[in-house]
Write an enzyme that holds these catalytic residues in place. Sequence first.
Site, PDB file in Angstrom:
ATOM      1  CE1 TYR A   1      -3.562  -2.458   4.985  1.00  0.00           C
ATOM      2  CE2 TYR A   1      -3.058  -0.253   4.185  1.00  0.00           C
ATOM      3  CZ  TYR A   1      -3.452  -1.561   3.944  1.00  0.00           C
ATOM      4  OH  TYR A   1      -3.734  -1.955   2.657  1.00  0.00           O
TER       5      TYR A   1
ATOM      6  CB  SER B   1      -0.902   0.004   1.240  1.00  0.00           C
ATOM      7  OG  SER B   1      -1.559   1.249   1.379  1.00  0.00           O
TER       8      SER B   1
END
Length: 259
Positions: free
Chosen positions: A168, A155
């Site tokens: 995350y 990501s």
Amino acid sequence: MPTETATEATTGRGDAQRVRWALVTGASGDIGAAVATTLAAQGLAVWVHANRNAARADAVVASIEAAGGQARPIVFDVADGAACAAAVAQMLAVAPIQVLVNNAGVHDDAVMPGMRAEQWQRVIDVNLNGFFNVTQPLLLPMLRTRWGRIVNVTSVAGQAGNRGQVNYAAAKGGLHAATKALALEVASRGVTVNAVAPGIIATAMSADTFDAARIKQLVPVQRAGQAQEVADLVAFLASERAGYITAQTLAINGGMWAA
């Protein structure tokens, strides 16, 4: 289509070994489904992985088979080491996995002062420990074939950070570092290891996160990316043509953050 048992998976082993087999984790999601479908269209036989959404994995397999491809569903939790070991044994009974796409992931957002320990642990377990649980036992069989492709779907949060996603970002940033290190370990055996870092992609998971006005503000190309665009990049990295690309993180984010 029901999920296969280990006995069914070993049927036709000789035929199975005539093609290269791929595993796409998290293939019940939009990006994973697109990746699995694209790899199958390129001639790979694909294990279509799901955890909770086995019905979606079955649907992806059915779609691949309807188009003339070869695929099988498999269901397990990448964060569960024992479940991963059992699933790996089932897949290796058919053939070595020569293309591995580590796409399974979750996020559970909260600003750090209010983040619960469970939120931190689950995100790390799925996104980072899941990479180890799946990849490590598949490596030696892949290396023995002297050809392999590992692509980790990460990501932009792992490159640039993001408020409310410390867990995350930590997991995806860890994957970027692991990608570089593993690539160095396996390069001499014909195996490449790369990461693909999407930005805002139009998926069911992101549908309620960004409206059109916000996307235009954040993304220079002024639109969300499509799951197929990510799949096309992953499929290229998984191909023969990408044999000289390894240890890289390739951003696919419409210019929203320059690595």
